[in-house]
Enzyme design. Structure first.
Site, mmCIF file in Angstrom:
data_model
loop_
_atom_site.group_PDB
_atom_site.id
_atom_site.type_symbol
_atom_site.label_atom_id
_atom_site.label_comp_id
_atom_site.label_asym_id
_atom_site.label_seq_id
_atom_site.Cartn_x
_atom_site.Cartn_y
_atom_site.Cartn_z
ATOM 1 N N HIS A 19 -10.519 7.211 1.223
ATOM 2 C CA HIS A 19 -9.164 7.007 0.705
ATOM 3 C C HIS A 19 -9.126 5.865 -0.302
ATOM 4 O O HIS A 19 -9.953 4.961 -0.268
ATOM 5 C CB HIS A 19 -8.184 6.711 1.848
ATOM 6 N N CYS A 78 -2.023 -2.353 7.878
ATOM 7 C CA CYS A 78 -1.988 -3.337 6.789
ATOM 8 C C CYS A 78 -0.709 -4.168 6.763
ATOM 9 O O CYS A 78 -0.748 -5.359 6.444
ATOM 10 C CB CYS A 78 -2.202 -2.637 5.450
ATOM 11 N N HIS A 107 -10.846 0.616 -2.973
ATOM 12 C CA HIS A 107 -12.177 0.666 -2.384
ATOM 13 C C HIS A 107 -13.223 1.229 -3.338
ATOM 14 O O HIS A 107 -12.936 2.184 -4.089
ATOM 15 C CB HIS A 107 -12.160 1.543 -1.131
ATOM 16 N N LYS A 167 -7.125 -5.036 -2.791
ATOM 17 C CA LYS A 167 -7.884 -5.470 -1.616
ATOM 18 C C LYS A 167 -8.873 -4.389 -1.185
ATOM 19 O O LYS A 167 -8.705 -3.215 -1.514
ATOM 20 C CB LYS A 167 -6.950 -5.813 -0.452
ATOM 21 N N ALA A 213 0.372 0.830 6.189
ATOM 22 C CA ALA A 213 0.883 1.401 7.421
ATOM 23 C C ALA A 213 1.364 0.248 8.304
ATOM 24 O O ALA A 213 0.719 -0.793 8.390
ATOM 25 C CB ALA A 213 -0.191 2.206 8.159
ATOM 26 N N SER A 247 -15.636 1.635 5.528
ATOM 27 C CA SER A 247 -14.614 2.247 6.391
ATOM 28 C C SER A 247 -14.580 3.765 6.292
ATOM 29 O O SER A 247 -13.945 4.424 7.112
ATOM 30 C CB SER A 247 -13.237 1.689 6.051
ATOM 31 N N ASP A 254 -4.833 -0.867 -1.566
ATOM 32 C CA ASP A 254 -6.215 -0.634 -1.181
ATOM 33 C C ASP A 254 -6.973 -0.203 -2.433
ATOM 34 O O ASP A 254 -6.475 0.634 -3.205
ATOM 35 C CB ASP A 254 -6.286 0.477 -0.129
ATOM 36 N N ASP A 261 0.798 -1.240 0.000
ATOM 37 C CA ASP A 261 0.000 0.000 0.000
ATOM 38 C C ASP A 261 0.825 1.282 0.000
ATOM 39 O O ASP A 261 0.511 2.245 0.733
ATOM 40 C CB ASP A 261 -0.943 0.014 1.206
ATOM 41 N N GLU A 317 -14.090 -4.569 5.753
ATOM 42 C CA GLU A 317 -12.756 -3.982 5.837
ATOM 43 C C GLU A 317 -11.732 -5.035 5.437
ATOM 44 O O GLU A 317 -11.939 -6.230 5.657
ATOM 45 C CB GLU A 317 -12.476 -3.487 7.257
#
Length: 333
Positions: free
Chosen positions: A192, A261, A144, A217, A257, A150, A142, A97, A224
């Protein structure tokens, strides 16, 4: 990731003895802990064995199934399976990420209030990408949908559980709420990494190797997904499929982070039986205290925490980690 059973192991009895002889270990007579310790010194170095003697002792006891203090032929062959995977690693680098929104966008680490700077991972990660002898590099992202659960901005879309201490009226970004659906506890992050937007792209300065793979993901709007091992179905995850296809043995994990993750990806990899190391100087997190907790969890679950110089010595110089090998021994079948 269970190791292959003896009858599936390509190593013959003769070649297994050769494995031991390669390390100048006497294979004649009783193969007791003294000989096993000598083997470990040859593999991992005297300093590491002295520092982590309990690991060597526990590995020996794992192989000594009948607890008679010596490895019989069958037990010794299982030991050689373990040695074979140790000295013939399939090394995978997982870059987690390193995306615009976590560096300069809506969820930039520096905006979280704890003094962390996401951009600091780019240079050291590029170094290990260029200098490491990797069998495979995988980037996770990520990814989304707009209505992801989230996002703080989507709080009005779903009902909260009556037991949620934080209500919609007082909720703010980074609070934790409990949704009614599936009794789901969720941190409310600023919007995000919305798929197909600038924020979801990998950072422009991050080196992208042409032979690498991507794993996306967090695409389920009602779920989440922190770990790169997220499953969208009941079968293996996309990451598991890639790793299985190449016979991966060792996972080296870095990115953003650290306390979210990266941590979850490390813990899932360890649960699956991989030898896992987190590259400490190639990660940044949200909250320093939580980063410390994440490191401790990774260590407690069998992972190695090391800086990039140590990692490069492992993947480039035929050096081996007793910590990683100790964890793998628990999964030899």
């Amino acid at each position: 990731m269970a190791q292959p059973a003896n009858n599936d192991d390509p190593l013959s009895s003769k070649s297994k003895i050769t494995v031991l002889s390669k390390f100048d270990v006497d294979v004649k007579g009783t193969f007791d802990y003294k000989k096993f310790r000598t083997l470990c010194v040859r593999l991992f170095g005297a300093d590491e064995v002295d520092q982590h003697e309990w690991r060597a002792r526990e590995v020996f006891e794992l192989f000594d199934a009948n607890a008679d203090g010596a490895l019989n032929d069958q037990e010794l062959y299982r030991c050689c399976d373990w040695i074979h995977a140790t000295i013939n690693p399939i090394n995978v680098l997982l870059v987690v990420d390193v995306q615009n929104d976590f560096i300069d966008g809506t969820l930039a680490l520096r905006k979280c209030g704890y003094g962390q700077e996401g951009s600091e991972v780019v240079e050291p990660i590029n170094r290990i990408l260029k200098d490491g002898h990797w069998d495979k590099v995988i980037y996770t992202q990520d990814w989304h949908p707009e209505n992801h659960i989230s996002f703080f901005e989507n709080l009005a879309l779903r009902e909260l559980h009556p037991k949620s201490k934080i209500t919609k009226e007082i909720a703010k970004p980074f609070d934790t709420v409990v949704f009614l659906q599936s009794y789901l506890t969720q941190v409310l992050w600023p919007r995000h990494c919305v798929m197909n937007t600038w924020g979801a792209q990998l950072h422009k300065d991050l080196l992208i190797l042409p032979s690498s793979e991507r794993v996306y993901k967090g695409q389920d709007p009602d779920k989440e997904a922190y770990s790169g091992f997220e499953k969208n179905t009941n079968g293996p995850s996309e990451l598991e499929k890639i790793l299985k296809a190449i016979g991966a043995t060792h996972l080296y994990i870095c990115g953003i982070a650290y306390d979210v993750c990266v941590k979850e990806t490390c813990l899932n990899g360890l649960q699956l039986g991989y030898r896992v190391a987190v590259i400490n100087d190639c990660c940044r997190g949200v909250k320093p205290d939580d980063v410390t907790t994440a490191k401790n969890l990774i260590i407690e679950n069998g992972g190695l925490v090391a800086d990039s110089d140590r990692i490069l010595s492992l993947v480039n110089e035929s050096k081996y980690s007793l910590t990683m090998a100790h964890h793998a021994a628990k999964f030899i079948s």
